[in-house]
Motif scaffolding. Structure first.
Motif, PDB file in Angstrom:
ATOM      1  N   ARG A 119      20.217  14.427   9.042  1.00  9.27           N
ATOM      2  CA  ARG A 119      20.324  15.184  10.302  1.00  9.27           C
ATOM      3  C   ARG A 119      19.103  16.078  10.504  1.00  9.27           C
ATOM      4  N   GLU A 120      18.588  16.593   9.405  1.00  8.10           N
ATOM      5  CA  GLU A 120      17.389  17.432   9.507  1.00  8.10           C
ATOM      6  C   GLU A 120      16.217  16.604  10.060  1.00  8.10           C
ATOM      7  N   ILE A 121      16.085  15.390   9.569  1.00  3.51           N
ATOM      8  CA  ILE A 121      14.991  14.526  10.045  1.00  3.51           C
ATOM      9  C   ILE A 121      15.188  14.186  11.527  1.00  3.51           C
ATOM     10  N   GLY A 122      16.456  14.076  11.945  1.00  2.00           N
ATOM     11  CA  GLY A 122      16.762  13.666  13.316  1.00  2.00           C
ATOM     12  C   GLY A 122      16.566  14.760  14.356  1.00  2.00           C
ATOM     13  N   LEU A 123      16.370  15.989  13.912  1.00  2.00           N
ATOM     14  CA  LEU A 123      16.289  17.109  14.855  1.00  2.00           C
ATOM     15  C   LEU A 123      15.186  16.933  15.884  1.00  2.00           C
ATOM     16  N   LYS A 124      14.071  16.312  15.450  1.00  2.00           N
ATOM     17  CA  LYS A 124      12.934  16.228  16.372  1.00  2.00           C
ATOM     18  C   LYS A 124      13.052  15.071  17.372  1.00  2.00           C
ATOM     19  N   LYS A 125      14.102  14.252  17.265  1.00  2.00           N
ATOM     20  CA  LYS A 125      14.296  13.097  18.175  1.00  2.00           C
ATOM     21  C   LYS A 125      13.135  12.105  18.104  1.00  2.00           C
ATOM     22  N   ARG A 126      13.082  11.182  19.077  1.00  2.00           N
ATOM     23  CA  ARG A 126      12.075  10.120  19.064  1.00  2.00           C
ATOM     24  C   ARG A 126      11.990   9.426  17.708  1.00  2.00           C
ATOM     25  N   VAL A 127      13.183   9.119  17.166  1.00  2.00           N
ATOM     26  CA  VAL A 127      13.250   8.448  15.865  1.00  2.00           C
ATOM     27  C   VAL A 127      14.224   7.270  15.970  1.00  2.00           C
ATOM     28  N   VAL A 128      13.878   6.171  15.299  1.00  2.00           N
ATOM     29  CA  VAL A 128      14.800   5.054  15.145  1.00  2.00           C
ATOM     30  C   VAL A 128      15.344   5.140  13.720  1.00  2.00           C
ATOM     31  N   PHE A 129      16.662   5.337  13.598  1.00  2.00           N
ATOM     32  CA  PHE A 129      17.298   5.425  12.286  1.00  2.00           C
ATOM     33  C   PHE A 129      18.025   4.131  11.976  1.00  2.00           C
ATOM     34  N   GLU A 130      17.736   3.594  10.807  1.00  3.66           N
ATOM     35  CA  GLU A 130      18.376   2.345  10.395  1.00  3.66           C
ATOM     36  C   GLU A 130      19.324   2.612   9.219  1.00  3.66           C
ATOM     37  N   GLY A 131      20.553   2.048   9.271  1.00  2.00           N
ATOM     38  CA  GLY A 131      21.467   2.255   8.139  1.00  2.00           C
ATOM     39  C   GLY A 131      22.780   1.532   8.303  1.00  2.00           C
ATOM     40  N   ARG A 132      23.864   2.201   7.851  1.00  2.00           N
ATOM     41  CA  ARG A 132      25.197   1.606   7.941  1.00  2.00           C
ATOM     42  C   ARG A 132      26.147   2.466   8.783  1.00  2.00           C
ATOM     43  N   ASP A 133      25.879   3.793   8.803  1.00  2.00           N
ATOM     44  CA  ASP A 133      26.787   4.728   9.491  1.00  2.00           C
ATOM     45  C   ASP A 133      26.020   5.642  10.427  1.00  2.00           C
ATOM     46  N   MET A 134      24.868   5.182  10.906  1.00  2.00           N
ATOM     47  CA  MET A 134      24.028   6.031  11.751  1.00  2.00           C
ATOM     48  C   MET A 134      24.730   6.373  13.062  1.00  2.00           C
ATOM     49  N   GLY A 135      25.273   5.334  13.724  1.00  2.00           N
ATOM     50  CA  GLY A 135      25.899   5.557  15.027  1.00  2.00           C
ATOM     51  C   GLY A 135      27.314   6.104  14.936  1.00  2.00           C
ATOM     52  N   THR A 136      27.962   5.938  13.783  1.00  3.10           N
ATOM     53  CA  THR A 136      29.359   6.373  13.668  1.00  3.10           C
ATOM     54  C   THR A 136      29.485   7.786  13.114  1.00  3.10           C
ATOM     55  N   VAL A 137      28.709   8.107  12.060  1.00  2.93           N
ATOM     56  CA  VAL A 137      28.914   9.374  11.345  1.00  2.93           C
ATOM     57  C   VAL A 137      27.722  10.329  11.454  1.00  2.93           C
ATOM     58  N   VAL A 138      26.530   9.821  11.183  1.00  6.20           N
ATOM     59  CA  VAL A 138      25.380  10.734  11.077  1.00  6.20           C
ATOM     60  C   VAL A 138      24.936  11.217  12.457  1.00  6.20           C
ATOM     61  N   PHE A 139      24.820  10.274  13.413  1.00  4.08           N
ATOM     62  CA  PHE A 139      24.377  10.660  14.762  1.00  4.08           C
ATOM     63  C   PHE A 139      25.337  10.103  15.818  1.00  4.08           C
ATOM     64  N   PRO A 140      26.599  10.576  15.844  1.00  3.50           N
ATOM     65  CA  PRO A 140      27.535  10.033  16.832  1.00  3.50           C
ATOM     66  C   PRO A 140      27.077  10.298  18.267  1.00  3.50           C
ATOM     67  N   GLU A 141      26.173  11.290  18.443  1.00  3.04           N
ATOM     68  CA  GLU A 141      25.718  11.636  19.787  1.00  3.04           C
ATOM     69  C   GLU A 141      24.426  10.910  20.170  1.00  3.04           C
ATOM     70  N   ALA A 142      23.957   9.975  19.340  1.00  3.35           N
ATOM     71  CA  ALA A 142      22.694   9.273  19.633  1.00  3.35           C
ATOM     72  C   ALA A 142      22.756   8.611  21.004  1.00  3.35           C
ATOM     73  N   GLU A 143      21.622   8.627  21.695  1.00  2.00           N
ATOM     74  CA  GLU A 143      21.585   8.103  23.071  1.00  2.00           C
ATOM     75  C   GLU A 143      21.681   6.580  23.120  1.00  2.00           C
ATOM     76  N   VAL A 144      21.103   5.907  22.120  1.00  4.03           N
ATOM     77  CA  VAL A 144      21.134   4.438  22.112  1.00  4.03           C
ATOM     78  C   VAL A 144      21.563   3.964  20.727  1.00  4.03           C
ATOM     79  N   LYS A 145      22.586   3.094  20.690  1.00  2.00           N
ATOM     80  CA  LYS A 145      23.085   2.596  19.395  1.00  2.00           C
ATOM     81  C   LYS A 145      23.127   1.072  19.405  1.00  2.00           C
ATOM     82  N   PHE A 146      22.638   0.500  18.307  1.00  2.00           N
ATOM     83  CA  PHE A 146      22.717  -0.954  18.168  1.00  2.00           C
ATOM     84  C   PHE A 146      23.511  -1.302  16.914  1.00  2.00           C
ATOM     85  N   PHE A 147      24.212  -2.426  16.963  1.00  2.00           N
ATOM     86  CA  PHE A 147      24.818  -2.987  15.759  1.00  2.00           C
ATOM     87  C   PHE A 147      24.322  -4.417  15.644  1.00  2.00           C
TER      88      PHE A 147
END
Ligand code: DC
Length: 224
Positions: A119-147
């Motif tokens: 979450r600290e890394i995500g504060l500055k935005k303009r980041v693509v985060f890749e993982g398993r729970d990015m859209g569900t748990v870490v950044f539920p408020e992300a503007e664009v989510k892909f699965f």
């Protein structure tokens, strides 16, 4: 094309679905940074193995994490992972690290340690985060989510080709590992691998990288 809006973009999915390559390509096309959160779990796995800590020893894992500093540092054009002062980027890409990462990622003490860091890394935005729970748990408020997903067989072939020269596993062994890891990752109690309700699903089985990236850019541009 640089995106004008400052978005957080999340890309989740199982191993070999194309997340890493497509996340990097998408970040490059948008002028964003890219973070591979699987590398963080592999970093914890690397240190646990190095310290002789079992994947279910929560007390020892917690103690280890409290003294662990995992950081991404840009070296040249490449993003490298440092554990305390050690560059571990190349040492975390083995089948052993992948399996241990999957095991430690089921432990809540490890997830909560990495949650804050991500979450600290995500504060500055303009980041693509890749993982398993990015859209569900870490950044539920992300503007664009892909699965992203693909058939287990094609995912095994991709992983096999990536690992050539780095591992002596056969294609059958890679496929077995992938299926086992998918099962671990999607059945664990905390933050299992699953799509967010508002994620855009893309099946990459029959898509070229260019076709997949065009689909993703279309989604981002629609929001932007
Ligand atoms: O993406 P990868 O293969 O490098 O990930 C290694 C393991 O880390 C994977 O089996 C599950 C875990 N992981 C996780 O639980 N949550 C994330 N956001 C990223 C990875």
């Amino acid at each position: 094309m640089k995106s004008k809006k400052a978005f957080l973009i999340t890309i989740d999915g199982p191993a070999g679905a194309g997340k890493t390559t497509l996340s990097k390509m998408l970040a490059e096309r948008l002028g964003y940074s890219y973070i591979d959160t699987g590398a963080l779990y592999r970093g914890v796995a690397f240190e646990a193995i190095h310290h002789g800590i079992a994947s279910d020893d929560d007390k020892a894992l917690e103690e280890m994490c409290s003294q662990l500093s995992l950081r991404f540092i840009i070296v040249g054009k490449e993003l490298r992972l440092f554990s305390n002062e050690k560059d571990i980027t190349d040492r975390i890409r083995t089948p052993e690290m992948a399996m241990m990462a999957s095991a430690v990622s089921a432990r809540p003490v490890v997830r909560s340690f990495l949650l804050d860091l991500q979450r600290e890394i995500g504060l500055k935005k303009r980041v693509v985060f890749e993982g398993r729970d990015m859209g569900t748990v870490v950044f539920p408020e992300a503007e664009v989510k892909f699965f992203l997903d693909a058939s287990p067989h094609i995912r095994a072939i991709r992983r096999f080709n990536e690992m050539k020269g780095l591992s002596s596993q056969t294609l059958e062994e890679v496929e077995k590992d992938i299926i086992r890891r998918d099962r671990n990752d999607s059945t664990r109690a905390v933050a299992p691998l699953k799509a967010a309700d508002d994620a855009v699903h893309i099946d990459t089985t029959a898509l070229t990288l260019d076709e997949a990236i065009e689909k993703m850019l279309k989604v981002v541009n629609k929001r932007g």
